[in-house]
Design a protein around this motif. Structure first.
Motif, PDB file in Angstrom:
ATOM      1  N   ALA A 579       0.843  -1.200   0.000  1.00  0.00           N
ATOM      2  CA  ALA A 579       0.000   0.000   0.000  1.00  0.00           C
ATOM      3  C   ALA A 579       0.876   1.246   0.000  1.00  0.00           C
ATOM      4  CB  ALA A 579      -0.912  -0.014   1.217  1.00  0.00           C
ATOM      5  N   ARG A 580       1.929   1.207   0.784  1.00  0.00           N
ATOM      6  CA  ARG A 580       2.829   2.370   0.862  1.00  0.00           C
ATOM      7  C   ARG A 580       3.508   2.606  -0.482  1.00  0.00           C
ATOM      8  NH1 ARG A 580       5.878   0.654   4.643  1.00  0.00           N
ATOM      9  NH2 ARG A 580       4.960   1.756   6.418  1.00  0.00           N
ATOM     10  N   ALA A 581       3.942   1.526  -1.107  1.00  0.00           N
ATOM     11  CA  ALA A 581       4.649   1.671  -2.393  1.00  0.00           C
ATOM     12  C   ALA A 581       3.739   2.314  -3.438  1.00  0.00           C
ATOM     13  CB  ALA A 581       5.131   0.304  -2.872  1.00  0.00           C
ATOM     14  N   ILE A 582       2.498   1.870  -3.463  1.00  0.00           N
ATOM     15  CA  ILE A 582       1.566   2.452  -4.443  1.00  0.00           C
ATOM     16  C   ILE A 582       1.264   3.899  -4.077  1.00  0.00           C
ATOM     17  CG2 ILE A 582      -0.782   2.320  -5.372  1.00  0.00           C
ATOM     18  CD1 ILE A 582      -0.653  -0.735  -4.927  1.00  0.00           C
ATOM     19  N   PHE A 583       0.971   4.110  -2.807  1.00  0.00           N
ATOM     20  CA  PHE A 583       0.579   5.454  -2.376  1.00  0.00           C
ATOM     21  C   PHE A 583       1.700   6.457  -2.632  1.00  0.00           C
ATOM     22  CE2 PHE A 583       0.195   8.853   0.752  1.00  0.00           C
ATOM     23  CZ  PHE A 583      -1.109   9.276   0.514  1.00  0.00           C
ATOM     24  N   ASN A 584       2.916   6.049  -2.372  1.00  0.00           N
ATOM     25  CA  ASN A 584       4.037   6.974  -2.569  1.00  0.00           C
ATOM     26  C   ASN A 584       4.155   7.424  -4.018  1.00  0.00           C
ATOM     27  OD1 ASN A 584       5.177   7.606  -0.101  1.00  0.00           O
ATOM     28  ND2 ASN A 584       6.375   5.707   0.005  1.00  0.00           N
ATOM     29  N   GLN A 585       3.878   6.521  -4.926  1.00  0.00           N
ATOM     30  CA  GLN A 585       3.960   6.905  -6.346  1.00  0.00           C
ATOM     31  C   GLN A 585       2.880   7.927  -6.687  1.00  0.00           C
ATOM     32  OE1 GLN A 585       4.222   3.506  -9.062  1.00  0.00           O
ATOM     33  NE2 GLN A 585       4.927   2.239  -7.351  1.00  0.00           N
ATOM     34  N   VAL A 586       1.681   7.669  -6.204  1.00  0.00           N
ATOM     35  CA  VAL A 586       0.582   8.583  -6.509  1.00  0.00           C
ATOM     36  C   VAL A 586       0.824   9.929  -5.817  1.00  0.00           C
ATOM     37  CG1 VAL A 586      -1.914   8.906  -6.399  1.00  0.00           C
ATOM     38  CG2 VAL A 586      -0.974   6.613  -6.712  1.00  0.00           C
ATOM     39  N   ALA A 587       1.242   9.862  -4.575  1.00  0.00           N
ATOM     40  CA  ALA A 587       1.478  11.105  -3.825  1.00  0.00           C
ATOM     41  C   ALA A 587       2.609  11.906  -4.465  1.00  0.00           C
ATOM     42  CB  ALA A 587       1.821  10.780  -2.370  1.00  0.00           C
ATOM     43  N   ILE A 604      -9.054  13.009  -8.310  1.00  0.00           N
ATOM     44  CA  ILE A 604      -8.227  11.877  -7.886  1.00  0.00           C
ATOM     45  C   ILE A 604      -9.135  10.804  -7.299  1.00  0.00           C
ATOM     46  CG2 ILE A 604      -6.493  11.139  -6.198  1.00  0.00           C
ATOM     47  CD1 ILE A 604      -5.188  13.902  -6.628  1.00  0.00           C
ATOM     48  N   LYS A 605      -9.025   9.641  -7.851  1.00  0.00           N
ATOM     49  CA  LYS A 605      -9.834   8.513  -7.383  1.00  0.00           C
ATOM     50  C   LYS A 605      -9.187   7.235  -7.895  1.00  0.00           C
ATOM     51  CE  LYS A 605     -12.973   9.055 -11.298  1.00  0.00           C
ATOM     52  NZ  LYS A 605     -14.306   9.420 -11.730  1.00  0.00           N
ATOM     53  N   LEU A 606      -9.657   6.120  -7.363  1.00  0.00           N
ATOM     54  CA  LEU A 606      -9.030   4.837  -7.701  1.00  0.00           C
ATOM     55  C   LEU A 606      -9.077   4.564  -9.203  1.00  0.00           C
ATOM     56  CD1 LEU A 606     -10.501   2.696  -4.785  1.00  0.00           C
ATOM     57  CD2 LEU A 606      -8.139   3.491  -5.001  1.00  0.00           C
ATOM     58  N   GLU A 607     -10.169   4.958  -9.854  1.00  0.00           N
ATOM     59  CA  GLU A 607     -10.317   4.677 -11.288  1.00  0.00           C
ATOM     60  C   GLU A 607      -9.371   5.506 -12.140  1.00  0.00           C
ATOM     61  OE1 GLU A 607     -12.681   5.334  -9.093  1.00  0.00           O
ATOM     62  OE2 GLU A 607     -14.669   4.769  -9.804  1.00  0.00           O
ATOM     63  N   ASN A 608      -8.841   6.556 -11.596  1.00  0.00           N
ATOM     64  CA  ASN A 608      -7.938   7.405 -12.375  1.00  0.00           C
ATOM     65  C   ASN A 608      -6.477   7.158 -12.032  1.00  0.00           C
ATOM     66  OD1 ASN A 608      -9.909   8.581 -13.907  1.00  0.00           O
ATOM     67  ND2 ASN A 608     -10.175  10.359 -12.579  1.00  0.00           N
ATOM     68  N   ILE A 609      -6.216   6.030 -11.435  1.00  0.00           N
ATOM     69  CA  ILE A 609      -4.825   5.632 -11.156  1.00  0.00           C
ATOM     70  C   ILE A 609      -4.605   4.312 -11.888  1.00  0.00           C
ATOM     71  CG2 ILE A 609      -3.162   5.023  -9.363  1.00  0.00           C
ATOM     72  CD1 ILE A 609      -4.960   6.750  -7.446  1.00  0.00           C
ATOM     73  N   ASP A 614       4.889  -2.070 -16.638  1.00  0.00           N
ATOM     74  CA  ASP A 614       6.133  -2.228 -15.869  1.00  0.00           C
ATOM     75  C   ASP A 614       5.865  -2.229 -14.350  1.00  0.00           C
ATOM     76  OD1 ASP A 614       5.633   0.389 -15.173  1.00  0.00           O
ATOM     77  OD2 ASP A 614       7.334   1.247 -16.265  1.00  0.00           O
ATOM     78  N   GLY A 615       4.605  -2.157 -13.966  1.00  0.00           N
ATOM     79  CA  GLY A 615       4.248  -2.253 -12.544  1.00  0.00           C
ATOM     80  C   GLY A 615       4.110  -0.914 -11.857  1.00  0.00           C
ATOM     81  N   THR A 616       4.452   0.164 -12.545  1.00  0.00           N
ATOM     82  CA  THR A 616       4.318   1.479 -11.907  1.00  0.00           C
ATOM     83  C   THR A 616       2.879   1.974 -12.044  1.00  0.00           C
ATOM     84  OG1 THR A 616       4.978   2.585 -13.947  1.00  0.00           O
ATOM     85  CG2 THR A 616       6.720   2.123 -12.338  1.00  0.00           C
ATOM     86  N   TRP A 617       2.542   2.915 -11.179  1.00  0.00           N
ATOM     87  CA  TRP A 617       1.193   3.487 -11.172  1.00  0.00           C
ATOM     88  C   TRP A 617       1.238   4.921 -11.653  1.00  0.00           C
ATOM     89  CZ3 TRP A 617      -2.975   0.460 -10.189  1.00  0.00           C
ATOM     90  CH2 TRP A 617      -2.720  -0.795  -9.641  1.00  0.00           C
ATOM     91  N   LYS A 618       0.216   5.285 -12.430  1.00  0.00           N
ATOM     92  CA  LYS A 618       0.209   6.621 -13.033  1.00  0.00           C
ATOM     93  C   LYS A 618      -1.168   7.260 -12.911  1.00  0.00           C
ATOM     94  CE  LYS A 618       3.649   4.970 -16.289  1.00  0.00           C
ATOM     95  NZ  LYS A 618       4.791   5.768 -16.660  1.00  0.00           N
ATOM     96  N   ILE A 619      -1.159   8.530 -12.621  1.00  0.00           N
ATOM     97  CA  ILE A 619      -2.422   9.281 -12.569  1.00  0.00           C
ATOM     98  C   ILE A 619      -2.848   9.657 -13.984  1.00  0.00           C
ATOM     99  CG2 ILE A 619      -3.438  11.478 -11.883  1.00  0.00           C
ATOM    100  CD1 ILE A 619      -1.894  11.434  -9.384  1.00  0.00           C
ATOM    101  N   CYS A 620      -4.132   9.497 -14.261  1.00  0.00           N
ATOM    102  CA  CYS A 620      -4.641   9.912 -15.573  1.00  0.00           C
ATOM    103  C   CYS A 620      -5.846  10.836 -15.385  1.00  0.00           C
ATOM    104  CB  CYS A 620      -5.019   8.690 -16.414  1.00  0.00           C
ATOM    105  SG  CYS A 620      -6.530   7.851 -15.878  1.00  0.00           S
ATOM    106  N   ASP A 621      -6.418  11.225 -16.486  1.00  0.00           N
ATOM    107  CA  ASP A 621      -7.654  12.007 -16.554  1.00  0.00           C
ATOM    108  C   ASP A 621      -7.488  13.427 -15.994  1.00  0.00           C
ATOM    109  OD1 ASP A 621     -10.150  12.964 -16.845  1.00  0.00           O
ATOM    110  OD2 ASP A 621     -11.158  11.478 -15.599  1.00  0.00           O
ATOM    111  N   PHE A 622      -7.123  14.302 -16.895  1.00  0.00           N
ATOM    112  CA  PHE A 622      -6.972  15.701 -16.514  1.00  0.00           C
ATOM    113  C   PHE A 622      -8.165  16.537 -16.988  1.00  0.00           C
ATOM    114  CE2 PHE A 622      -2.912  13.845 -15.997  1.00  0.00           C
ATOM    115  CZ  PHE A 622      -2.388  14.491 -14.896  1.00  0.00           C
ATOM    116  N   GLY A 623      -9.283  15.858 -17.099  1.00  0.00           N
ATOM    117  CA  GLY A 623     -10.491  16.526 -17.585  1.00  0.00           C
ATOM    118  C   GLY A 623     -10.969  17.644 -16.677  1.00  0.00           C
ATOM    119  N   LEU A 624     -10.672  17.558 -15.399  1.00  0.00           N
ATOM    120  CA  LEU A 624     -11.107  18.612 -14.465  1.00  0.00           C
ATOM    121  C   LEU A 624      -9.928  19.429 -13.932  1.00  0.00           C
ATOM    122  CD1 LEU A 624     -13.816  16.768 -12.317  1.00  0.00           C
ATOM    123  CD2 LEU A 624     -14.152  18.352 -14.210  1.00  0.00           C
TER     124      LEU A 624
END
Ligand SMILES: Nc1ncnc2c1ncn2[C@@H]1O[C@H](COP(=O)(O)OP(=O)(O)OP(=O)(O)O)[C@@H](O)[C@H]1O
Length: 808
Positions: A579-587, A604-609, A614-624
């Protein structure tokens, strides 16, 4: 009901115990809740005894399976179990007020004026667009972990797009020659069934007499303007011709043969019209039409395509019923004939409808060129002329004039029998039909699978947004290593004439402008944009791993049934380290946006991550997404802000101990003047901050992103959302009071971080930098020091301690 009205109703009708006796409330419990507001600010509203359903285990396994089958990239409503109807469809048509349910997409304080149009059921259109989706309603589906995280809807929700699709489909059906044929065949009782271009079955039933001319406005209009060409029709017509000819030859009954004489006007009618416009007699087995009968081919075409302009009043039914199946050979090869390209032609068929032209002089076997510039070689034209068409009157026949280029008087009376074709590679019908190969090729619309957009070929649908669909795509060129690049393409339709179109286009432009400025390992990379009059295509990196909500659902499914937690966090969906590894990337991505780009994401929400391969997490959706202030807008995207909006920007709200911008934040947390008049509140209710709920205008407040990020953190730690309730007013109260069930089974540092992120007052809430530097994010497990509670120090002190310890 808009959020503001919802809130005001809350204030006028404070929640009472009957909230908890509401039939929706099946989960009343006395579990302890955590008032995370350090200042104990409850706004006078108390919501005791609120409890939460455990989210993930309640998710319908079938739905999850479906979602997972889609590569975890399916429509988010599938995963969430949220109702797929857009917000606008939940609103009362007349009043524009909510009907009580929250939509799965975004929300708005203002309703679009196009409510009736938005009532199109997206499920219908999903079928049309080829993506089979299961859209589920909370009314009849079991609750899921995130089901009761109703999301607020953009007013330009998906229905507008779907509606457009549906309208196009309807129009196409109404105006297609096939539809006209169908309409007429209701009266003519003639059914034409076409399976595929290669396998056709034409069945002619007895025609009814006393058929009158259809002079409806549509019919007249159709005669003036060419209708869309239905490629299947010539096949049916030619098949009917061939069959008819054979049948009539065998019967040797001249009475029942249509006349083979015709005139040039009829020829023009054939060659200048779409098949549906061919306005010659209906072959009924008797020569009784008022129009002069045409060649057998054209009369059969007209039989297959009885049109409004046909005078059919004296038709009598044929005495027999015919049925024919015919396998056609594969399409004939074609070449482009540059010499013919763009050459003027007396024919005026709609583009795509080929016209057979004169064989070239030096082509031994004859060849012909279509009006689309295609040159078809290797058809033994002469043999056709001498044998195949020997029975067909040349005058007026489209073949006699276009295939051979002149009218041959020699083609007059001989009859065609099946043996006439024995020495030929193709029957005349096939030769004729082969010229329609281009037209019969499936028409790929610009935003469908198989279409080319820039350097990419569109593939399957991998996601749905509020006003977009997302398709996988591949580059048409290989890279140096011989690989094709796989990307995702977000497609937004231009809905010319739609009420929302201007606003959607404006927001789209802003999204592109902001997104294209961003480059970070944990932000979905923007690649390019292609704009067509009908659609805008945003090409971006593909994330094959699905979004975070899918991921948590999948991990929750993997838990043994016995470990289904009754309290959040009692059974771990994810280990805290993961959880920390994922959260740190998003944060880290949010920190980059807030501090380096001065952008607020606002959704920011679960569906937009998304999870990259390659296993990394990325934020998407800049519509707002928005710039936080005028300075940032000028610096990073000056053209984005309207002058009026720019001048109204005010400094950011700041955390405790930082005076900067404090005066700009009203008591409600609203950033005064930081809104554009036409903007609407967006985002998902379950992730919305209290200050955003209190405001009827969208905020550009980064602390709202921190709140949403706290919701993500809670979900990572517990597998459920902190604020959820199917009864909307209760959900609002939970958020406004910052009340959530404190997770068990996770570290004190994690719980502490949640408290800091869920502070009700934006100015008290931690900033993203502090979050990133928190003990939990840094993996420091000694909470006893309590440094996080020191005002203005938290993260920095943790950071210092971390580096200090590493030196020991
Ligand atoms: N690059 C991508 N790779 C894989 N899937 C993607 C990608 N981009 C988007 N998706 C999928 O499509 C969905 C919708 O995309 P996105 O959120 O960008 O559209 P939207 O119209 O902005 O939606 P929203 O209404 O939430 O703003 C995402 O939730 C995700 O599942």
């Amino acid at each position: 009901m808009s959020l503001s009205s919802a809130f005001s109703s809350l204030r006028t009708n404070p929640p009472s115990k009957d909230l908890h006796t509401n039939p929706h409330d099946t989960t009343a419990s006395t579990n302890s809740t955590s008032d995370t507001n350090d200042t104990n600010d409850t706004n006078g509203i108390d919501t005791p005894g609120l409890s939460h359903q455990h989210l993930l285990p309640h998710m319908d396994p079938e739905r999850r399976h479906h979602d997972q089958e889609q590569g975890h990239l399916g429509r988010s409503s599938v995963a969430t179990g949220l109702p797929s109807e857009p917000y606008s469809s939940l609103a009362d048509k007349d009043t524009g007020r909510h009907t009580g349910r929250w939509p799965h997409r975004r929300w708005s304080h203002r309703q679009p004026a196009s409510s009736p149009g938005s009532l199109v059921d997206s499920r219908v259109v999903d079928k049309f667009s080829g993506s089979i989706e299961h859209t589920l309603s909370t009314d009849n589906t079991p609750s899921s972990p995130f089901m009761s995280s109703p999301r607020l809807s953009k007013s330009f929700a998906s229905t507008s797009i779907h509606e457009n699709f549906a309208q196009q489909l309807q129009q196409q059906q109404q105006h297609s020659p096939r539809a006209v044929v169908q309409a007429n065949t209701d009266r003519l009782h003639t059914a034409t069934t076409i399976n595929t271009p290669a396998m056709m079955t034409t069945t002619t039933h007895a025609a009814r007499p006393n058929i009158s001319i259809n002079t409806s406005p549509i019919a007249l209009q159709r005669r003036r303007s060419p209708a869309p060409f239905d490629p299947a029709l010539p096949f049916a017509a030619a098949n009917a011709a061939h069959h008819n000819q054979q049948a009539t030859s065998k019967s040797n009954s001249t009475d029942k043969l249509p006349s083979t004489s015709t005139n040039s006007s009829q020829h023009n009618s054939c060659s200048n019209s779409t098949p549906s416009q061919l306005s010659v007699g209906f072959n009924t087995g008797k020569r009784t039409t008022s129009n002069p009968p045409t060649s057998i081919l054209s009369s059969s075409i007209s039989k297959a395509l009885p049109t409004p302009s046909t005078n059919l009043s004296n038709l009598t039914p044929p005495k027999r019923r015919m049925s024919l199946s015919w396998n056609l050979p594969p399409a004939l090869p074609r070449q482009i004939s540059p010499s013919r390209q763009g050459s003027s032609s007396s024919h005026s068929l709609p583009s795509g409808v080929p016209i057979i032209s004169q064989p070239s002089a030096n082509d031994e076997h004859g060849s012909y060129v279509t009006n689309s510039g295609h040159h078809t070689p290797s058809i033994p034209i002469d043999r056709y002329r001498s044998k195949s068409f020997s029975s067909v009157s040349s005058e007026g026949s489209p073949h006699s004039s276009t295939l051979s280029g002149h009218r041959s008087n020699s083609l007059s009376t001989a009859m065609v029998t099946s043996s006439s074709y024995s020495s030929l590679p193709y029957s005349p019908a096939v030769a004729f039909l082969s010229n329609f190969v281009d037209a019969t090729a499936p028409k790929v619309s610009l935003d469908e699978e198989g279409a080319q957009v820039g350097d990419y070929l569109l593939g399957r649908v991998i996601g749905h947004g509020g006003f977009s669909i997302v398709r996988e795509a591949t580059s048409i060129q290989m890279d140096e290593s011989g690989q094709v690049e796989r990307v995702a393409v977000k497609i937004v339709k231009t809905q010319t004439g739609a009420t929302d179109n201007d606003r959607v286009q404006k927001m789209l432009r802003k999204e592109i402008a902001i997104w294209s400025q961003i480059s970070h390992p944990h932000v979905l990379p923007f690649i390019t944009v292609e704009e067509l009059p009908t659609d805008t295509f945003i090409v971006c990196e593909l994330c094959t791993g699905g979004h975070l909500l899918n991921y948590l659902s999948m991990r929750s499914d993997a838990l043994p049934q016995s470990t289904t937690p009754t309290t959040p966090g009692s059974a771990k969906t994810l280990e805290e380290d993961e959880a920390r590894a994922i959260f740190n990337q998003v944060a880290e991505a949010v920190r980059y946006l807030h501090e380096e780009k001065r952008i607020v994401h606002r959704d920011i929400k679960l569906e937009n991550i998304l999870r990259h391969e390659d296993g990394t997490w990325k934020i998407c959706d800049f519509g707002l997404a928005e710039y936080q202030d005028e300075e940032a807008a000028l610096c990073f995207g000056e053209s984005l802000m309207s002058p009026s909006a720019g001048s109204s920007f005010t400094p950011l709200p700041s955390p405790k101990g930082d005076d900067r911008g404090k005066e700009a934040v009203s008591k409600s947390g609203d950033v005064e003047g930081a809104e554009e008049e036409e903007e609407m509140v967006g985002g998902s209710l379950a992730y919305s901050s209290p200050e955003q709920l209190r405001s009827c205008k969208p905020l550009r407040c980064p602390s709202s992103d921190v709140w949403s990020l706290g919701v993500v953190l809670y979900a990572l730690l517990t597998g459920r959302l902190p604020f959820q309730d199917e009864y909307e007013p209760r959900l609002l109260h939970q958020i406004l009071n910052g009340r959530y069930e404190e997770p068990v089974g996770c570290s004190a540092e994690a719980r502490d971080l949640l408290k800091k992120m869920f502070r009700s007052k934006p100015e008290d809430r931690w900033r993203i930098g502090q979050v990133k530097d928190s003990a939990w994010c840094l993996g420091i497990n000694d909470h006893s020091l309590g440094v996080d509670d020191l005002p203005g120090t938290g993260g920095q002190m943790a950071s210092f301690l971390s580096s200090f310890r590493s030196t020991l």
